[in-house]
Design a protein around this motif. Sequence first.
Motif, short mmCIF file in Angstrom:
data_model
loop_
_atom_site.label_atom_id
_atom_site.label_comp_id
_atom_site.label_asym_id
_atom_site.label_seq_id
_atom_site.Cartn_x
_atom_site.Cartn_y
_atom_site.Cartn_z
N ASP A 82 0.82 -1.21 0.00
CA ASP A 82 0.00 0.00 0.00
C ASP A 82 0.85 1.26 0.00
N PHE A 83 1.86 1.30 0.86
CA PHE A 83 2.71 2.50 0.93
C PHE A 83 3.47 2.72 -0.38
N THR A 84 3.91 1.64 -0.98
CA THR A 84 4.60 1.76 -2.28
C THR A 84 3.65 2.33 -3.33
N ALA A 85 2.42 1.84 -3.35
CA ALA A 85 1.43 2.36 -4.31
C ALA A 85 1.16 3.84 -4.07
N LEU A 86 1.14 4.24 -2.81
CA LEU A 86 0.86 5.64 -2.47
C LEU A 86 2.01 6.57 -2.89
N THR A 87 3.22 6.07 -2.86
CA THR A 87 4.38 6.91 -3.18
C THR A 87 4.87 6.77 -4.63
N LEU A 88 4.38 5.76 -5.33
CA LEU A 88 4.83 5.54 -6.71
C LEU A 88 4.64 6.75 -7.62
N PRO A 89 3.49 7.44 -7.57
CA PRO A 89 3.34 8.60 -8.47
C PRO A 89 4.44 9.64 -8.30
N LEU A 90 4.87 9.86 -7.06
CA LEU A 90 5.95 10.81 -6.81
C LEU A 90 7.28 10.28 -7.31
N LEU A 91 7.55 9.01 -7.06
CA LEU A 91 8.81 8.42 -7.51
C LEU A 91 8.92 8.46 -9.03
N LEU A 92 7.82 8.21 -9.71
CA LEU A 92 7.85 8.17 -11.17
C LEU A 92 8.02 9.54 -11.81
N GLN A 93 7.91 10.58 -11.01
CA GLN A 93 8.17 11.93 -11.52
C GLN A 93 9.67 12.26 -11.55
N GLN A 94 10.47 11.44 -10.88
CA GLN A 94 11.90 11.72 -10.77
C GLN A 94 12.67 11.13 -11.95
N ASP A 95 13.85 11.68 -12.19
CA ASP A 95 14.70 11.17 -13.27
C ASP A 95 15.38 9.87 -12.89
N ASP A 96 15.60 9.67 -11.61
CA ASP A 96 16.32 8.49 -11.13
C ASP A 96 15.71 8.11 -9.78
N ALA A 97 15.05 6.97 -9.70
CA ALA A 97 14.34 6.61 -8.48
C ALA A 97 14.53 5.14 -8.16
N ALA A 98 14.24 4.80 -6.89
CA ALA A 98 14.41 3.40 -6.47
C ALA A 98 13.46 3.06 -5.33
N ILE A 99 13.09 1.80 -5.31
CA ILE A 99 12.37 1.21 -4.18
C ILE A 99 13.26 0.08 -3.65
N VAL A 100 13.52 0.11 -2.34
CA VAL A 100 14.32 -0.93 -1.71
C VAL A 100 13.44 -1.64 -0.69
N ASN A 101 13.20 -2.91 -0.89
CA ASN A 101 12.45 -3.72 0.08
C ASN A 101 13.42 -4.58 0.87
N VAL A 102 13.35 -4.46 2.19
CA VAL A 102 14.24 -5.23 3.06
C VAL A 102 13.53 -6.52 3.43
N SER A 103 13.98 -7.62 2.83
CA SER A 103 13.39 -8.92 3.17
C SER A 103 14.28 -9.61 4.19
N SER A 104 14.75 -10.82 3.94
CA SER A 104 15.50 -11.54 4.96
C SER A 104 16.07 -12.83 4.39
N ILE A 105 17.08 -13.34 5.03
CA ILE A 105 17.57 -14.68 4.70
C ILE A 105 16.46 -15.71 4.90
N ALA A 106 15.46 -15.35 5.72
CA ALA A 106 14.35 -16.27 6.02
C ALA A 106 13.47 -16.55 4.82
N VAL A 107 13.58 -15.78 3.75
CA VAL A 107 12.75 -16.06 2.57
C VAL A 107 13.13 -17.40 1.95
#
Length: 242
Positions: free
Chosen positions: A118-143
């Motif tokens: 949900d938070f990613t969806a809410l912030t995506l419009p702003l991120l897509l306005q930038q020339d260089d953007a990234a999303i970093v998801n912190v998962s785990s060795i547990a995956v």
Amino acid sequence: MKTTGNTLFISGGSAGIGLAIAKKFNAAGNKIIINGRSEERLQSALKELNNAVAIQGDLSIQADRVRIAEELKNNHPDLNIIINNAGAAFMNDLSDQNNHAAEKAYQEINTNYISIIDFTALTLPLLLQQDDAAIVNVSSIAVFRSNQYLPTYSASKAALHHYTQGLRDTFSETAQLNVYELYPPLVNTEFSEPIGGANGISPSEVADELFAAMEKNQFEVPVGDSKKIHALINPLIEGMSH
């Protein structure tokens, strides 16, 4: 992608891995916005950063997600990196009938998976306005492999892992948006203390690995012991059709 001159939002940024990432990127000349549930802890963390700001809120609560995303849009229109680091974990003995296993799993799934979508969806419009953007998801060795102590936590991180792969595929032809996944092993933080975190690696090692990976556009970021498992599994996954 560039590793200086960015504006980063880091959830769970007042301690542990989140604060270590904030320090690393702050020292490299990036603007840092940290988020956490405790205003006191946020203010303490700000003393360790240069010209950073904090936004208090609990991203597991939808109203807070909406409020924070709106504040980012209005007050930080140059935001170009979000690091979804906040998490929840419980020792969950599935053999104990009085353990409230489903309740613990619900909290983990909500915090570690649903809220990130949900938070990613809410912030995506702003991120897509930038020339260089990234999303970093912190998962785990547990995956890669669950265990009897953290079965539902591992499942929530596995769900995040598969979502991250799908998100990366979705935007694979969007040149200005990169999707990273960070796989920490056991890390010596207050968060992991109940599961023997004192035996883990330092949070700064995780931050260093992420920084180096982003410098070279390495979207899969295993750290420490995660590297061994990732090296075996990832070639097989990459060989499958998307």
